[in-house]
Enzyme design. Structure first.
Site, PDB file in Angstrom:
ATOM      1  N   TYR A 104       0.858  -1.183   0.000  1.00 16.89           N
ATOM      2  CA  TYR A 104       0.000   0.000   0.000  1.00 16.89           C
ATOM      3  C   TYR A 104       0.897   1.238   0.000  1.00 16.89           C
ATOM      4  CZ  TYR A 104      -3.900  -3.046   1.412  1.00 16.89           C
ATOM      5  OH  TYR A 104      -4.859  -4.023   1.480  1.00 16.89           O
ATOM      6  N   PRO A 114     -16.377  -2.693   3.297  1.00 15.97           N
ATOM      7  CA  PRO A 114     -17.713  -3.024   3.817  1.00 15.97           C
ATOM      8  C   PRO A 114     -18.781  -2.012   3.424  1.00 15.97           C
ATOM      9  CG  PRO A 114     -16.376  -2.079   5.553  1.00 15.97           C
ATOM     10  CD  PRO A 114     -15.461  -2.282   4.375  1.00 15.97           C
ATOM     11  N   LEU A 115     -18.350  -0.849   2.922  1.00 12.92           N
ATOM     12  CA  LEU A 115     -19.297   0.158   2.433  1.00 12.92           C
ATOM     13  C   LEU A 115     -19.261   0.250   0.913  1.00 12.92           C
ATOM     14  CD1 LEU A 115     -18.662   2.958   5.104  1.00 12.92           C
ATOM     15  CD2 LEU A 115     -20.469   1.212   5.076  1.00 12.92           C
ATOM     16  N   GLY A 122     -17.377   3.003  -0.257  1.00 11.91           N
ATOM     17  CA  GLY A 122     -17.967   4.271   0.164  1.00 11.91           C
ATOM     18  C   GLY A 122     -19.361   4.529  -0.352  1.00 11.91           C
ATOM     19  N   SER A 168     -22.268   4.619   2.119  1.00  3.09           N
ATOM     20  CA  SER A 168     -22.361   5.729   3.074  1.00  3.09           C
ATOM     21  C   SER A 168     -23.444   6.717   2.657  1.00  3.09           C
ATOM     22  CB  SER A 168     -21.023   6.451   3.187  1.00  3.09           C
ATOM     23  OG  SER A 168     -20.731   7.150   1.975  1.00  3.09           O
TER      24      SER A 168
END
Length: 330
Positions: free
Chosen positions: A57, A212-213, A216, A219
């Site tokens: 990363y 998990p979103l 995004g 959201s």
């Protein structure tokens, strides 16, 4: 913050972890290290103790930026936090291409090099949770598990896991050196890994849910006018962020908004609470660079959805249209 056991090997972590990749990679230009160091300190103060990174990363200029960031930011509280990092992907530095292509490498000597590099950058003498980042078709998983067993005996690694692995690889690896966690993409839009739930439950392995979103989208902070820089932000090319996707996902977003209003919560909190209430061994690791999002995500651990409510959500998700989602659209 609430806490839960990640599988049954004795690793206890905050119910919401923090995925740190986006601070350095894939979500626009890398964030300022000073600002992220302050954010990470506030996360620890809030009760977050589970931080996810990987040796790859980073940026073209600094391929290991994220581990270095965490090493500096968390060294003062090292004994209070669980740091997860990953091996098994490396940069092809000889390719002449920038960004450097990633290639799988889980040879024992490659793992040894990776663990020493991660220990140095993270400024620690042990890694709490060490994942194989992706399966390596050239190396039998038993050989990888054997190397992990040696590293655990040496005290350099405490627990280990797999990411994006098949049920067969999970079983074969676990038979050599018991796994603590499997990390997979998992959200209301990406549910194909639910097929692994029976084997994870059987073997006592936890699931760490990345994205998990849905990067995004869940959201509910974006719309068809949202813009992402194509040169530095991977969302510019993700199917769920294309202008026509918002129409395709209207029913999904309306469902999440409705439940959020019923629970006095936000859509992001409902999206996280749904998986937290599904299984006690699931830990989502949403990423953020913002304090308000960090606080919002932490609040999901306080929301309760009954077994019947989770079942009703699943049935609704099964029946509704959705756009494609990055990282696994069939």
């Amino acid at each position: 913050m609430n806490y839960r056991n990640l599988g049954n090997r004795g690793l206890r972590v905050s119910a919401i972890g923090l995925g740190c990749m986006g601070m350095s990679h894939a979500y626009g230009a890398p964030a300022d290290h000073r600002e992220m160091t302050e954010l990470l300190a506030k996360a620890v103060d809030m009760g977050y103790d589970f931080f996810d990174t990987a040796e790859v990363y980073g940026t073209p200029d600094n391929p290991h930026d994220n581990e270095e960031l965490l090493g500096n930011a968390l060294k003062a509280c090292r004994n209070k936090v669980v740091i997860a990092t990953k091996f098994g992907l490396r940069f092809d530095m000889e390719s002449g291409q920038v960004p450097y292509p990633l290639i799988t490498d889980s040879r024992p000597e490659g793992i040894r090099r990776s663990v020493e590099g991660s220990l140095r950058r993270l400024q620690t003498n042990y890694i709490d949770l060490y994942y194989q980042h992706r399966p390596d078709p050239q190396i039998p998983i038993e050989e990888v598990a054997g190397t992990m067993q040696d590293l655990i005996k040496e005290g350099k690694v405490l627990y280990w896991g797999l990411s994006e692995a098949s049920e067969e690889d999970i079983r074969r690896a676990n038979a050599v050196c018991p796994l603590t966690a499997v990390q997979d993409r998992y959200s209301m839009m990406a549910r194909w890994h639910e097929a692994l739930f029976p084997v994870l439950e059987e073997l006592g392995i936890g699931l760490v849910a990345f994205s998990p979103l849905a990067n995004g989208l869940l959201s509910d902070r974006y719309n068809a006018a949202s813009h992402f820089d194509a040169g530095s932000d991977y969302r510019a090319g993700m199917p769920q962020f294309q202008p026509d996707s918002y129409d395709k996902n209207r029913e999904l977003l309306q469902l999440i908004r409705y439940i959020a209003s019923e629970k006095n919560a936000t859509p992001a909190q409902i999206s996280l609470a749904w998986m937290l209430c599904k299984k006690p061994w699931i830990v989502p690791i949403p990423g953020t660079r913002r304090l308000d999002r960090l606080q919002e995500n932490a609040g999901a651990a306080d929301i309760t959805l009954s077994e019947e409510e989770v079942k009703q959500i699943d049935q609704a998700l099964d029946a509704m249209p959705m756009s494609g989602v990055f990282g696994g659209t069939k």
